[in-house]
Design an enzyme around this catalytic site. Structure first.
Site, short mmCIF file in Angstrom:
data_model
loop_
_atom_site.label_atom_id
_atom_site.label_comp_id
_atom_site.label_asym_id
_atom_site.label_seq_id
_atom_site.Cartn_x
_atom_site.Cartn_y
_atom_site.Cartn_z
N GLU A 87 -16.84 11.41 22.99
CA GLU A 87 -15.55 12.01 22.61
C GLU A 87 -15.31 12.07 21.09
OE1 GLU A 87 -12.16 9.87 24.01
OE2 GLU A 87 -12.68 8.07 22.90
N GLU A 103 0.83 -1.22 0.00
CA GLU A 103 0.00 0.00 0.00
C GLU A 103 0.86 1.27 0.00
OE1 GLU A 103 -2.94 -0.27 -0.74
OE2 GLU A 103 -3.84 -2.07 0.16
N HIS A 121 -2.67 1.96 8.21
CA HIS A 121 -3.81 1.27 7.61
C HIS A 121 -4.00 -0.04 8.37
CE1 HIS A 121 -6.36 -0.95 4.93
NE2 HIS A 121 -5.42 -1.82 4.64
N HIS A 131 -13.03 -3.30 3.72
CA HIS A 131 -11.59 -3.53 3.76
C HIS A 131 -10.96 -3.01 5.05
CE1 HIS A 131 -7.49 -3.48 1.51
NE2 HIS A 131 -7.31 -3.48 2.81
N HIS A 162 -7.28 -3.28 9.42
CA HIS A 162 -8.58 -3.88 9.10
C HIS A 162 -9.46 -3.87 10.35
CE1 HIS A 162 -6.32 -6.20 5.66
NE2 HIS A 162 -6.39 -4.90 5.45
O1 2HA Z 1 -1.35 -6.31 2.77
O2 2HA Z 1 -3.75 -4.58 4.30
O3 2HA Z 1 -4.46 -3.58 2.00
C1 2HA Z 1 -1.84 -5.57 3.63
C2 2HA Z 1 -3.09 -4.89 3.37
C3 2HA Z 1 -3.49 -4.54 1.99
ZN ZN Z 2 -5.63 -3.77 3.91
#
Ligand code: 2HA
Ligand code: ZN
Length: 282
Positions: A180, A127, A150, A221, A152
């Site tokens: 909050e 990413e 990033h 995602h 999940h």
């Molecule tokens: O590989 O989260 O979006 C890791 C990820 C891809």
């Molecule tokens: Zn991801």
């Protein structure tokens, strides 16, 4: 006693004497334990100052160069610590050198110069386009910006199946879930359409939102969160995820009372933040 032994093992692990490596190892471990980074899910990149890198890493010795997906003139000369592609957050703490890398963007923006880590030919997160484009946009609006995370986040993903993806509506619901929230993200949460991850297209779409948001949801995602430190970026994601969790807990229950728009406005005023316009009806 066990704790003492574990600490010794950690500080003996190559890289764990480096403060920014240790911080990355700790945060990736936290996220994995929260269940937000199954397998190789998630990625982190953090801008470093040359002065914080130089005491620990030979900045004059480039181990190898890596070609980015696109030239990054805007980030030329900047140092980053990043997670590796295909690497498991679970494993960072036991082998930071295999799972993390310290890079410098070359002066002409055409190459990434690996200075530490990414052992055995590993490469930066898939990413990276989204991270780099997000760094570029956040730096334009916030000179203190440093971190993109990033992951999940479970309830954020769940919410994207059952909630309207209009970002004002999404933001409003999150603000209503915990007191909050409006204080932590008065700028609101952006949402992009579903897209193929890892691509420059999703990077561009995410970065476009980063012009005036610090968090962007990728439906079905996960989430991108940014900030001036790992704590700030992580804290933002944690707060969004907590609100999404409350939403998932109450969504099928009869609601007896909630925070009103006027109360949200009063809250924002009391904490000196300006809510994104057009969301509260007051
Ligand atoms: O590989 O989260 O979006 C890791 C990820 C891809
Ligand atoms: Zn991801």
């Amino acid at each position: 006693m066990t704790t003492f032994k574990q600490q010794n093992v950690l500080s003996d692990t190559p890289g764990m004497n480096i403060p920014f490596v240790q911080e990355m190892a700790e945060i990736t471990q936290h996220m994995w334990r929260f269940g937000w980074d199954e397998r190789n899910g998630g990625n982190v990149s953090c801008i470093l100052e040359e002065a914080e890198v130089a005491p620990y890493v030979n900045i004059n010795k480039v181990i190898r160069t890596i070609k980015p997906a696109f030239p990054v003139h805007e980030l030329a000369g900047k140092y980053f610590i990043v997670t590796g592609s295909g690497k498991y957050f679970k494993n960072v703490v036991s082998d930071p050198e295999a799972n993390l890398g310290v890079l410098r963007v070359s002066k002409d923006g055409q190459q990434l110069e690996l200075l530490w880590g990414l052992k055995n030919g590993a490469v930066p997160t898939s990413e990276l386009p989204s991270h780099f484009m997000s760094h570029i946009e956040r730096l334009k609006v916030d000179p203190d910006h440093r971190v993109v995370i990033h992951n999940h986040a479970t309830n954020v993903i769940a919410m994207t199946f059952i909630h309207d993806l209009n970002e004002d509506k999404f933001t409003k619901t999150l603000w209503e879930m915990c007191t909050e929230c409006i204080v932590v993200f008065p700028d609101g949460i952006a949402v992009i359409p579903w897209m193929v991850p890892g691509s420059s297209e999703i990077g561009r779409e995410t970065a476009q939102k980063m012009k005036d948001h610090r968090a962007v949801v990728w439906p079905h995602h996960g989430i991108f969160g940014t900030g001036s430190s790992i704590d700030e970026a992580f804290g933002l994601i944690e707060t969004v995820e907590k609100a999404a969790q409350i939403y998932m807990l109450i969504v099928n229950q009869p609601i007896k009372q909630c925070i009103t728009d006027q109360e949200l406005a009063d809250l924002a005023k009391a904490f000196g933040v300006t809510p994104r316009p057009g969301i509260l009806n007051v």
